[in-house]
Scaffold this motif. Sequence first.
Motif, PDB file in Angstrom:
ATOM      1  N   ILE A   1      -4.031   2.980  -6.167  1.00  0.00           N
ATOM      2  CA  ILE A   1      -4.483   4.041  -6.998  1.00  0.00           C
ATOM      3  C   ILE A   1      -5.816   3.689  -7.635  1.00  0.00           C
ATOM      4  O   ILE A   1      -6.569   4.580  -7.970  1.00  0.00           O
ATOM      5  N   ILE A   2      -5.878   2.534  -7.684  1.00  0.00           N
ATOM      6  CA  ILE A   2      -7.477   2.083  -8.260  1.00  0.00           C
ATOM      7  C   ILE A   2      -8.588   2.127  -7.094  1.00  0.00           C
ATOM      8  O   ILE A   2      -9.422   2.678  -7.276  1.00  0.00           O
ATOM      9  N   ILE A   3      -8.005   1.639  -5.932  1.00  0.00           N
ATOM     10  CA  ILE A   3      -9.047   2.056  -4.877  1.00  0.00           C
ATOM     11  C   ILE A   3      -9.350   3.451  -4.750  1.00  0.00           C
ATOM     12  O   ILE A   3     -10.187   4.194  -4.125  1.00  0.00           O
ATOM     13  N   GLY A   4      -8.130   4.223  -4.570  1.00  0.00           N
ATOM     14  CA  GLY A   4      -8.230   5.654  -4.408  1.00  0.00           C
ATOM     15  C   GLY A   4      -8.682   6.657  -5.473  1.00  0.00           C
ATOM     16  O   GLY A   4      -9.700   7.459  -4.974  1.00  0.00           O
ATOM     17  N   GLY A   5      -8.515   6.159  -6.500  1.00  0.00           N
ATOM     18  CA  GLY A   5      -9.121   6.812  -7.617  1.00  0.00           C
ATOM     19  C   GLY A   5      -7.949   7.419  -8.759  1.00  0.00           C
ATOM     20  O   GLY A   5      -6.964   7.973  -8.492  1.00  0.00           O
ATOM     21  N   LEU A   6      -8.200   6.692  -9.908  1.00  0.00           N
ATOM     22  CA  LEU A   6      -7.205   7.049 -11.033  1.00  0.00           C
ATOM     23  C   LEU A   6      -7.499   8.381 -11.357  1.00  0.00           C
ATOM     24  O   LEU A   6      -8.253   9.032 -11.395  1.00  0.00           O
ATOM     25  N   GLY A   7      -6.259   9.215 -11.306  1.00  0.00           N
ATOM     26  CA  GLY A   7      -6.389  10.619 -12.035  1.00  0.00           C
ATOM     27  C   GLY A   7      -6.721  11.413 -10.957  1.00  0.00           C
ATOM     28  O   GLY A   7      -7.321  12.463 -11.264  1.00  0.00           O
ATOM     29  N   SER A   8      -6.381  10.911  -9.656  1.00  0.00           N
ATOM     30  CA  SER A   8      -6.722  12.002  -8.543  1.00  0.00           C
ATOM     31  C   SER A   8      -5.621  12.061  -7.585  1.00  0.00           C
ATOM     32  O   SER A   8      -5.102  11.130  -7.010  1.00  0.00           O
ATOM     33  N   ILE A   9      -5.176  13.173  -7.062  1.00  0.00           N
ATOM     34  CA  ILE A   9      -3.988  13.376  -6.292  1.00  0.00           C
ATOM     35  C   ILE A   9      -4.501  12.814  -4.812  1.00  0.00           C
ATOM     36  O   ILE A   9      -3.747  12.353  -4.193  1.00  0.00           O
ATOM     37  N   PHE A  10      -5.672  13.518  -4.286  1.00  0.00           N
ATOM     38  CA  PHE A  10      -6.100  13.112  -3.231  1.00  0.00           C
ATOM     39  C   PHE A  10      -6.407  11.580  -3.041  1.00  0.00           C
ATOM     40  O   PHE A  10      -6.302  11.034  -2.222  1.00  0.00           O
ATOM     41  N   GLY A  11      -6.931  10.986  -4.194  1.00  0.00           N
ATOM     42  CA  GLY A  11      -7.310   9.681  -4.372  1.00  0.00           C
ATOM     43  C   GLY A  11      -5.912   8.917  -3.991  1.00  0.00           C
ATOM     44  O   GLY A  11      -6.046   7.840  -3.414  1.00  0.00           O
ATOM     45  N   SER A  12      -4.834   9.305  -4.539  1.00  0.00           N
ATOM     46  CA  SER A  12      -3.525   8.709  -4.070  1.00  0.00           C
ATOM     47  C   SER A  12      -3.266   8.494  -2.687  1.00  0.00           C
ATOM     48  O   SER A  12      -2.751   7.415  -2.306  1.00  0.00           O
ATOM     49  N   PHE A  13      -3.561   9.696  -1.946  1.00  0.00           N
ATOM     50  CA  PHE A  13      -3.421   9.635  -0.432  1.00  0.00           C
ATOM     51  C   PHE A  13      -4.405   8.524   0.301  1.00  0.00           C
ATOM     52  O   PHE A  13      -4.155   7.683   0.990  1.00  0.00           O
ATOM     53  N   ILE A  14      -5.853   8.782  -0.155  1.00  0.00           N
ATOM     54  CA  ILE A  14      -6.780   7.736   0.509  1.00  0.00           C
ATOM     55  C   ILE A  14      -6.476   6.498   0.189  1.00  0.00           C
ATOM     56  O   ILE A  14      -6.509   5.302   0.884  1.00  0.00           O
ATOM     57  N   GLY A  15      -5.974   5.999  -0.950  1.00  0.00           N
ATOM     58  CA  GLY A  15      -5.556   4.636  -1.653  1.00  0.00           C
ATOM     59  C   GLY A  15      -4.432   4.097  -0.726  1.00  0.00           C
ATOM     60  O   GLY A  15      -4.436   3.083  -0.255  1.00  0.00           O
ATOM     61  N   ALA A  16      -3.539   4.858  -0.591  1.00  0.00           N
ATOM     62  CA  ALA A  16      -2.147   4.631   0.274  1.00  0.00           C
ATOM     63  C   ALA A  16      -2.743   4.248   1.620  1.00  0.00           C
ATOM     64  O   ALA A  16      -2.316   3.135   2.217  1.00  0.00           O
ATOM     65  N   ALA A  17      -3.390   5.260   2.170  1.00  0.00           N
ATOM     66  CA  ALA A  17      -3.932   4.999   3.691  1.00  0.00           C
ATOM     67  C   ALA A  17      -4.759   3.798   3.894  1.00  0.00           C
ATOM     68  O   ALA A  17      -4.546   3.091   4.874  1.00  0.00           O
ATOM     69  N   PHE A  18      -5.763   3.631   2.970  1.00  0.00           N
ATOM     70  CA  PHE A  18      -6.453   2.467   2.924  1.00  0.00           C
ATOM     71  C   PHE A  18      -5.694   1.058   3.042  1.00  0.00           C
ATOM     72  O   PHE A  18      -5.836   0.396   4.014  1.00  0.00           O
ATOM     73  N   MET A  19      -4.892   1.036   1.983  1.00  0.00           N
ATOM     74  CA  MET A  19      -4.090   0.087   1.891  1.00  0.00           C
ATOM     75  C   MET A  19      -3.024  -0.453   2.967  1.00  0.00           C
ATOM     76  O   MET A  19      -2.878  -1.534   3.487  1.00  0.00           O
ATOM     77  N   ILE A  20      -2.797   0.603   3.429  1.00  0.00           N
ATOM     78  CA  ILE A  20      -1.836   0.416   4.801  1.00  0.00           C
ATOM     79  C   ILE A  20      -2.575   0.298   6.198  1.00  0.00           C
ATOM     80  O   ILE A  20      -1.793  -0.495   6.943  1.00  0.00           O
ATOM     81  N   LEU A  21      -3.332   1.102   6.283  1.00  0.00           N
ATOM     82  CA  LEU A  21      -3.992   1.313   7.929  1.00  0.00           C
ATOM     83  C   LEU A  21      -4.930  -0.025   8.046  1.00  0.00           C
ATOM     84  O   LEU A  21      -5.132  -0.460   9.140  1.00  0.00           O
ATOM     85  N   MET A  22      -5.715  -0.344   6.513  1.00  0.00           N
ATOM     86  CA  MET A  22      -6.677  -1.531   6.873  1.00  0.00           C
ATOM     87  C   MET A  22      -6.033  -2.648   7.794  1.00  0.00           C
ATOM     88  O   MET A  22      -6.938  -3.191   8.641  1.00  0.00           O
ATOM     89  N   PRO A  23      -4.961  -3.084   7.333  1.00  0.00           N
ATOM     90  CA  PRO A  23      -4.289  -4.336   7.970  1.00  0.00           C
ATOM     91  C   PRO A  23      -4.061  -3.965   9.374  1.00  0.00           C
ATOM     92  O   PRO A  23      -4.182  -5.021  10.265  1.00  0.00           O
ATOM     93  N   VAL A  24      -3.633  -3.033   9.596  1.00  0.00           N
ATOM     94  CA  VAL A  24      -3.003  -2.368  10.839  1.00  0.00           C
ATOM     95  C   VAL A  24      -4.353  -2.512  11.850  1.00  0.00           C
ATOM     96  O   VAL A  24      -4.402  -3.018  13.182  1.00  0.00           O
ATOM     97  N   LEU A  25      -5.439  -1.890  11.375  1.00  0.00           N
ATOM     98  CA  LEU A  25      -6.712  -1.899  12.054  1.00  0.00           C
ATOM     99  C   LEU A  25      -7.225  -3.179  12.470  1.00  0.00           C
ATOM    100  O   LEU A  25      -7.383  -3.484  13.695  1.00  0.00           O
ATOM    101  N   PHE A  26      -7.409  -3.999  11.295  1.00  0.00           N
ATOM    102  CA  PHE A  26      -7.842  -5.498  11.442  1.00  0.00           C
ATOM    103  C   PHE A  26      -6.992  -6.289  12.571  1.00  0.00           C
ATOM    104  O   PHE A  26      -7.588  -6.604  13.345  1.00  0.00           O
ATOM    105  N   LYS A  27      -5.881  -6.052  12.387  1.00  0.00           N
ATOM    106  CA  LYS A  27      -4.903  -6.751  13.217  1.00  0.00           C
ATOM    107  C   LYS A  27      -5.001  -6.370  14.907  1.00  0.00           C
ATOM    108  O   LYS A  27      -5.226  -7.020  15.623  1.00  0.00           O
ATOM    109  N   ASN A  28      -5.038  -5.010  15.201  1.00  0.00           N
ATOM    110  CA  ASN A  28      -5.366  -4.561  16.301  1.00  0.00           C
ATOM    111  C   ASN A  28      -6.692  -4.898  17.018  1.00  0.00           C
ATOM    112  O   ASN A  28      -6.766  -5.622  18.188  1.00  0.00           O
ATOM    113  N   ILE A  29      -7.597  -5.013  16.112  1.00  0.00           N
ATOM    114  CA  ILE A  29      -9.024  -5.460  16.669  1.00  0.00           C
ATOM    115  C   ILE A  29      -9.047  -7.090  16.949  1.00  0.00           C
ATOM    116  O   ILE A  29      -9.372  -7.378  17.953  1.00  0.00           O
ATOM    117  N   MET A  30      -8.414  -7.725  16.096  1.00  0.00           N
ATOM    118  CA  MET A  30      -8.430  -9.151  16.134  1.00  0.00           C
ATOM    119  C   MET A  30      -7.574  -9.742  17.079  1.00  0.00           C
ATOM    120  O   MET A  30      -7.845 -10.608  17.987  1.00  0.00           O
TER     121      MET A  30
END
Lengths: 358, 264
Positions: free
Chosen positions: A277-306
């Motif tokens: 929620i800090i990354i996505g945006g406090l007090g934002s519904i949309f931010g909750s989604f981008i925050g969750a996607a960011f924290m879950i997908l970044m590791p997946v992405l990096f793992k796939n690349i590396m």
Amino acid sequence: MFYRESGDFKTSYSGDQQIFPIAFDRWVVIAFCAFAFVVVPFLINDYWEKSVLVPVLVWSLAALGLNILTGYCGQVSLGTGGFMAVGAYASYKLTTSFPEMNMFIVILLSGGVTALVGIVFGLPSLRIKGFYLAVATLASQFFLVWLFNKVPWFYNYSASGQISAPERFVFGIAISGPNSPPWATYLFCLTFVVVFALIAKNLTRGRLGRSWMAIRDMDIAAEIIGVPPLKTKLSAFAVSSFYIGISGALFFMVYLGAAEPTEAFGIEKSFLVLFMIIIGGLGSIFGSFIGAAFMILMPVLFKNIMVGGLGWPTDLVAHLIFMLIGGLIMFFLIVEPHGLAQLWRVTKEKLRLWPFPH
Amino acid sequence: MNSQIAPGETLLEVKNISLSFGGVKALQDISFDILKGEVRAIIGPNGAGKSSMLNVINGFYHPQQGEVWFDGKLRTQMKPHEVAKLGIARTFQNIALFKGMSTLDNLMTGRMIKMKTNLFWQALWKGPAEKEEQEHRERVEHIIEFLKIQSIRKTPVGRLPYGMQKRVELGRALAAESKLLLLDEPMAGMNLEEKEDMCRFVLDVNDEFGTTIALIEHDMGVVMDISDRVVVLDYGEKLADGTPDEVRKNQAVIDAYLGVSHES
Ligand SMILES: Nc1ncnc2c1ncn2[C@@H]1O[C@H](COP(=O)(O)OP(=O)(O)OP(=O)(O)O)[C@@H](O)[C@H]1O
Ligand SMILES: [Mg+2]
């Protein structure tokens, strides 16, 4: 001009009070939902379900929940993992005690149980604020995990001390257990997420949401206007815990299948959701989604690349990912302390006026 | 607004209020009344106890002694949010807006006590919830127009200049449609033009909506111009009470303002 609000005049207050007052936004979101419900189930496979879609959905719900409490009502909580555990254990007890109970009901009731627990742990919030409240919720995190470890009734006296999700069906199709098809678990979670995101939006733009934000921004003024502080804070704890409970129930029933409290619902989960929620945006519904996607997908992405792309050893990559994610979090917080949602808003504001910035 | 009390009768009466913080006697045996429909000024040097008096009236401070009568009823030990329900709204000496919210949302929050749809309908944003939201939006738009703040409707108030924030705070208090409006230094720190605007608003609120107003103000010119009656506090004690003219001629008041030492 790709993106416009000119020519989009509001002639009534209800028009102005829509969730997406700009027609373009509205259509993008509707198209996106239609795609998610109608097209994705035909494309989904095991990998996409387990690594990408279901985790993003489940964690989005948790992030929504914490954002209601912390982002909207200003009450910092480090008890998210513990509350997810309450949801998970409630769903386990419910579905093993009443195997015939419809799974939608089981998940909703688990949210309800978590809401009650949330109210109890929210009581200290009347007296303590900010950092001290965070510490108090941290205590609830440890207490709850300890409780589910210690009291055998919660795990039905199983020898391993674990809980495991029995096979359950919705409309004759398994949504838990080893034989559940990916599209079914995905659709089951998606339904909860879409419905409850909409409800969160409605609550936050109405009277209740304003009373939360009033408490967050200036509690003394809020009280003098007629916002009862305890009731309002507890309502935020209740609604927030409800969401987190549902998320925990889905995480266990649909995603993990088997869980042990320290592993699945430890303190690092509380921090994970707080980062979202800090990354996505406090007090934002949309931010909750981008925050969750960011924290879950970044590791997946990096793992796939590396690992997949560059062929580096897995354990090295695991460490690298930690560092990279940490670095990215700091980078984004420096660039935009109000989160990705704000970054998006600013970009949109620029686009809206483009090509005539003034 | 539908009170049994007719204009000119007592809306609020404080009797023998004493309030102290440890050794500091903020208020000592203060009594005065506010009549329905009047503009009542509370003046006095710094630290006289003016803000404390307002805090007693809206239930934020609980005096050790004394009674507060409002709308014909004795009011004992109430919490601020309960006092709000009785029909008392206020602004603060140091702006206390909801900084993260827009002007519109601040004003809508001011109407909190008037809204009552339950959680279920709010979650759906349908039926009674949507209807209520629109009705209140209309009332709030009225106030926005009245205060001429249309252009900052959607702006987060934290970004507004000081004078505008003061105006929005007045709007938020007006939104409650209270019987009694308490204004704690509504014109402090404003330039002449802003002060004139603010005076206009205060008088218009009093005229058009019939709202009773109690205001604290340091600018004597303003006080003499707009108030019907003035109560003067100094070091927690009441020095004088009466029409602006009477108060102006009062020797104790002149001494207090000219800074004649208390020992003499
Ligand atoms: N919460 C509090 N705790 C301790 N002392 C207080 C508190 N509130 C007010 N006081 C004291 O009470 C006295 C009166 O303060 P008050 O704020 O009512 O004065 P005022 O007339 O509003 O002054 P000003 O014109 O500076 O606003 C002061 O001595 C102040 O220090
Ligand atoms: Mg003061």
